[in-house]
Design an enzyme around this catalytic site. Sequence first.
Site, PDB file in Angstrom:
ATOM      1  N   CYS A  11       0.822  -1.215   0.000  1.00 16.82           N
ATOM      2  CA  CYS A  11       0.000   0.000   0.000  1.00 16.82           C
ATOM      3  C   CYS A  11       0.852   1.260   0.000  1.00 16.82           C
ATOM      4  O   CYS A  11       0.328   2.365  -0.128  1.00 16.82           O
ATOM      5  CB  CYS A  11      -0.932  -0.004   1.192  1.00 16.82           C
ATOM      6  SG  CYS A  11      -1.713  -1.597   1.427  1.00 16.82           S
ATOM      7  N   ILE A  34     -12.849  -1.043  -0.621  1.00 16.53           N
ATOM      8  CA  ILE A  34     -12.069  -1.537  -1.761  1.00 16.53           C
ATOM      9  C   ILE A  34     -12.348  -0.577  -2.919  1.00 16.53           C
ATOM     10  O   ILE A  34     -13.501  -0.265  -3.211  1.00 16.53           O
ATOM     11  CB  ILE A  34     -12.471  -2.989  -2.076  1.00 16.53           C
ATOM     12  CG1 ILE A  34     -11.991  -3.889  -0.939  1.00 16.53           C
ATOM     13  CG2 ILE A  34     -11.870  -3.448  -3.404  1.00 16.53           C
ATOM     14  CD1 ILE A  34     -12.539  -5.301  -0.995  1.00 16.53           C
ATOM     15  N   LYS A  42     -10.075   5.952   4.694  1.00 11.96           N
ATOM     16  CA  LYS A  42     -11.337   5.493   5.265  1.00 11.96           C
ATOM     17  C   LYS A  42     -12.552   5.930   4.434  1.00 11.96           C
ATOM     18  O   LYS A  42     -13.426   5.128   4.164  1.00 11.96           O
ATOM     19  CB  LYS A  42     -11.439   6.069   6.688  1.00 11.96           C
ATOM     20  CG  LYS A  42     -12.713   5.799   7.403  1.00 11.96           C
ATOM     21  CD  LYS A  42     -12.801   4.331   7.772  1.00 11.96           C
ATOM     22  CE  LYS A  42     -14.220   3.904   8.022  1.00 11.96           C
ATOM     23  NZ  LYS A  42     -14.999   3.740   6.803  1.00 11.96           N
ATOM     24  N   HIS A  61      -9.167   3.774  -1.064  1.00 15.80           N
ATOM     25  CA  HIS A  61      -7.776   3.318  -1.027  1.00 15.80           C
ATOM     26  C   HIS A  61      -7.456   2.428  -2.227  1.00 15.80           C
ATOM     27  O   HIS A  61      -7.342   1.213  -2.093  1.00 15.80           O
ATOM     28  CB  HIS A  61      -7.541   2.582   0.304  1.00 15.80           C
ATOM     29  CG  HIS A  61      -6.158   2.055   0.501  1.00 15.80           C
ATOM     30  ND1 HIS A  61      -5.041   2.638  -0.061  1.00 15.80           N
ATOM     31  CD2 HIS A  61      -5.705   0.997   1.230  1.00 15.80           C
ATOM     32  CE1 HIS A  61      -3.969   1.942   0.311  1.00 15.80           C
ATOM     33  NE2 HIS A  61      -4.351   0.947   1.080  1.00 15.80           N
TER      34      HIS A  61
END
Lengths: 128, 388
Positions: free
Chosen positions: B84, B210, B330, B334
């Site tokens: 990430c 997601i 959040k 992401h």
Amino acid sequence: MTESAQDGEYDAWLDSIESGDGYYLECSNGHGWLPPRRVCPRCHDQELSAVDLPESGEIASHTTITVPTPQFEDDAPYVTAIADFGPVSVTGLVRGVDPDDVAIGDVVGIDVGERVTTGERAVVFRPR
Amino acid sequence: MSDPRIAGASVTQFGKHPERTGRDLFAEAGLEALSQAGIDPEDAEALYYGNFMGELAEHQGHQGPLMAEAIGLDVPATRVEAACASAGTAVREAVKTIRNGEAEVVVVGGAERMTNIGTAAATDALAIAADDLYEVRAGMTFPGAYALMARSYFDQYGGSHEDLAHVAVKNHEHALVNEHAQIQQEITIEDALEAPTIADPLGLYDSCPITDGAAAAVLTTEAYAEEHNLDAPVAITGTGQGGDNLALQDRPHLAQTPAADKAAEEAYGDAGVGPDDVDFAEVHDCFTIAEVFAIESLGFYERGEGIAAARNGETTRDGDRPINLSGGLKAKGHPVGATGVAQLATVAWLLDGSHPRADAVPDSTVGVAHNAGGTVASTTVHVMEVQE
Ligand SMILES: [Zn+2]
């Protein structure tokens, strides 16, 4: 079914746990690691020797997983935990206890079990 | 040595775009960033590109040249992968390339396509950022790993799921005006506490969604910016990166993120600033507990005190040091390989006043971006400052 190759020292390590002769690798300065490992990443020592894994460890942290990966679909919900065996810690599935009753500090033994979904081997902790 | 200026930046709408290819998402962000920069694409000399799960999600490796082609560049192009933190790591490579004089104009970006493979396969793909032999085979998922860290934090320092709910509520509120955000929906503490559990103690609202999306930025030298009359007031003045054991079981602490401590220390030293100079930060809150780790590692809070920051209103948009004004991972979303560059873009926009939440940090001069990979086995920290 196609036969897949052994994952070298990892499968050998699982075999050792399964037969009750579990071990870990320790450097001259007492840092513990699980195989495969050729060097201690903490002190660069390459003199690693196999030492008997203590019979019991303590749960350092745990979680009950309700949204699994496809390889654990039929296992869910299940408890994954990190257990502290002195110089080395191990991640495994906690079985033989209600998930709500698992707590940090619980004493567990280490074993090898089958994953419900795939039948593959996994490290399993049981209360003792 | 010249600190790179951010000449242009762009992010796509983050969200569910299962029908859009990675190359299309990146082309949108990259072309817009180049256009905003007002730079002749012929002047671009390199591309650093972040992506994590391209092989699994699109059966596509070797994405560097593919993505250069997608934005019309014929330059050396390198994909950077650090889970990430892929894009944060790509930024670091771009900064080094500009600083060492190898190039005057570098494009940096990232993209991820995730929703096309569904939640189960995406959970599986994300899990490979952990140690396959010792973690994935013990049933560890990405939320599961952060759940282990959260429980350990509560055990060592105190704190509760309700404290984490305040982080989620804050970041959702911040995202309300962010048109790029995946989720623009206010939530309450009760919503967060009553949401389904994913890996206890973490529930649905402790977890980032997601996401499909892309981000890109164009970096250049101060001299090039002056010569071409570019509007590029924000510079990257500090870069840092830290690492840790990949598997949680091999670390001395489950409730600290030393890789981020190291990255922050290096970046602050590089920029010549300290935590007290920082006006605001975009941090890697893939899970609510991750924001707590981040603000402690960045030196904004002592160990064990970051947990109360959102609840006390200190990191909200009207607090002393707002965290994740974009909505964070959040609420903003992401798209793994794009996140680090989206953070860079957000910080630049907050500093130059063009971000919809810029009114929360008027006259700010120093912003920080913190991007973490896996269970923080990789971290980059970048300090950005308004020049002149
Ligand atoms: Zn050692």
